[in-house]
Write a protein that holds these residues in place. Structure first.
Motif, mmCIF file in Angstrom:
data_model
loop_
_atom_site.group_PDB
_atom_site.id
_atom_site.type_symbol
_atom_site.label_atom_id
_atom_site.label_comp_id
_atom_site.label_asym_id
_atom_site.label_seq_id
_atom_site.Cartn_x
_atom_site.Cartn_y
_atom_site.Cartn_z
ATOM 1 N N MET A 1 46.460 117.954 66.838
ATOM 2 C CA MET A 1 48.216 117.073 66.246
ATOM 3 C C MET A 1 47.317 116.731 65.656
ATOM 4 O O MET A 1 47.985 115.916 64.753
ATOM 5 N N LEU A 2 46.166 115.590 65.729
ATOM 6 C CA LEU A 2 45.648 114.359 65.562
ATOM 7 C C LEU A 2 45.176 115.029 63.765
ATOM 8 O O LEU A 2 45.121 114.120 62.528
ATOM 9 N N ASN A 3 44.598 116.656 64.060
ATOM 10 C CA ASN A 3 44.024 116.599 62.369
ATOM 11 C C ASN A 3 44.925 117.135 61.250
ATOM 12 O O ASN A 3 45.196 116.654 60.513
ATOM 13 N N LYS A 4 45.856 116.930 62.216
ATOM 14 C CA LYS A 4 47.519 118.052 61.634
ATOM 15 C C LYS A 4 48.267 116.698 61.003
ATOM 16 O O LYS A 4 48.341 116.441 59.345
ATOM 17 N N LEU A 5 48.369 115.337 61.737
ATOM 18 C CA LEU A 5 48.720 114.095 61.541
ATOM 19 C C LEU A 5 47.313 113.374 59.947
ATOM 20 O O LEU A 5 48.510 113.226 58.717
ATOM 21 N N LYS A 6 46.229 113.919 60.149
ATOM 22 C CA LYS A 6 45.874 113.695 58.668
ATOM 23 C C LYS A 6 45.423 114.294 57.464
ATOM 24 O O LYS A 6 45.949 113.541 56.837
ATOM 25 N N ARG A 7 46.251 115.204 58.221
ATOM 26 C CA ARG A 7 45.776 116.013 56.539
ATOM 27 C C ARG A 7 47.997 115.735 56.026
ATOM 28 O O ARG A 7 47.426 115.509 54.988
ATOM 29 N N LEU A 8 48.328 115.374 56.792
ATOM 30 C CA LEU A 8 50.074 114.971 55.888
ATOM 31 C C LEU A 8 50.024 113.672 55.744
ATOM 32 O O LEU A 8 49.767 113.238 54.493
ATOM 33 N N THR A 9 48.884 112.901 56.179
ATOM 34 C CA THR A 9 48.899 111.203 55.518
ATOM 35 C C THR A 9 48.376 111.171 54.196
ATOM 36 O O THR A 9 48.335 110.503 53.230
ATOM 37 N N THR A 10 46.758 112.174 54.437
ATOM 38 C CA THR A 10 45.509 112.168 53.145
ATOM 39 C C THR A 10 46.086 112.969 52.046
ATOM 40 O O THR A 10 45.782 112.288 50.535
ATOM 41 N N SER A 11 47.091 113.233 52.545
ATOM 42 C CA SER A 11 48.405 114.842 51.629
ATOM 43 C C SER A 11 48.559 113.771 49.756
ATOM 44 O O SER A 11 48.881 114.009 49.462
ATOM 45 N N LEU A 12 48.529 112.502 50.770
ATOM 46 C CA LEU A 12 49.533 111.712 49.365
ATOM 47 C C LEU A 12 48.677 111.289 48.696
ATOM 48 O O LEU A 12 49.318 110.519 47.646
ATOM 49 N N LEU A 13 47.290 111.493 48.777
ATOM 50 C CA LEU A 13 46.236 110.706 47.830
ATOM 51 C C LEU A 13 46.452 112.096 46.508
ATOM 52 O O LEU A 13 46.291 113.184 46.941
ATOM 53 N N PRO A 14 45.891 111.180 45.424
ATOM 54 C CA PRO A 14 45.341 112.064 44.545
ATOM 55 C C PRO A 14 43.998 112.985 45.149
ATOM 56 O O PRO A 14 43.051 113.158 45.454
ATOM 57 N N ILE A 15 44.072 114.246 44.429
ATOM 58 C CA ILE A 15 42.781 115.478 44.215
ATOM 59 C C ILE A 15 41.897 114.824 44.076
ATOM 60 O O ILE A 15 41.746 114.323 42.331
ATOM 61 N N ASP A 16 40.233 114.853 44.802
ATOM 62 C CA ASP A 16 39.301 114.871 43.288
ATOM 63 C C ASP A 16 39.136 115.725 42.300
ATOM 64 O O ASP A 16 39.493 116.724 42.546
ATOM 65 N N ALA A 17 38.608 115.227 41.337
ATOM 66 C CA ALA A 17 38.360 115.491 40.170
ATOM 67 C C ALA A 17 37.696 116.324 39.979
ATOM 68 O O ALA A 17 37.435 117.183 39.212
ATOM 69 N N THR A 18 35.967 116.571 41.196
ATOM 70 C CA THR A 18 35.498 117.442 41.453
ATOM 71 C C THR A 18 35.657 119.189 42.007
ATOM 72 O O THR A 18 35.152 119.471 41.620
ATOM 73 N N ARG A 19 37.624 118.803 42.266
ATOM 74 C CA ARG A 19 37.725 120.127 43.178
ATOM 75 C C ARG A 19 37.331 121.272 41.708
ATOM 76 O O ARG A 19 37.807 120.576 40.904
ATOM 77 N N GLN A 20 36.734 122.536 42.159
ATOM 78 C CA GLN A 20 36.954 123.973 41.612
ATOM 79 C C GLN A 20 37.791 124.984 41.911
ATOM 80 O O GLN A 20 37.507 124.884 42.838
#
Length: 100
Positions: A1-20
């Motif tokens: 459950m902690l990982n799911k909460l972490k993903r939800l919280t960090t999803s509000l941040l932008p996507i890394d520009a190095t993602r391809q």
């Protein structure tokens, strides 16, 4: 459950520009940390989302950073070094330094 909460919280941040790359419809991310009830598979074994147009940000942005990519072997997204990030929007020309 902690990982799911972490993903939800960090999803509000932008996507890394190095993602391809792009989604290859493997469905591995939809099983983190347990299978999503909206995950569907077609006859060819490709995944799809039953609520694709209203999916949460954590699904839209996965993987947001290289550290958050828990499925690198299956995922169609990957991360490159900052020197490899392309500057033109079409992705046709590699980044270059100005000539002196």
């Amino acid at each position: 459950m902690l990982n799911k909460l972490k993903r939800l919280t960090t999803s509000l941040l932008p996507i890394d520009a190095t993602r391809q790359g792009e989604c290859n419809r493997c469905g591995a991310c939809c099983k983190l940390p347990y299978p999503c009830p909206f995950l569907r598979f077609d006859d060819q074994g490709l995944s799809s989302c039953a609520v694709y147009h209203v999916r949460p940000p954590s699904c839209r942005k996965y993987p947001r950073t290289a550290a958050e990519n828990l499925t690198p072997e299956q995922c169609g997204f990957y991360f490159v070094s900052t020197e490899e990030v392309r500057t033109d929007p079409a992705g046709l020309e590699p980044a270059t330094s100005p000539q002196s």
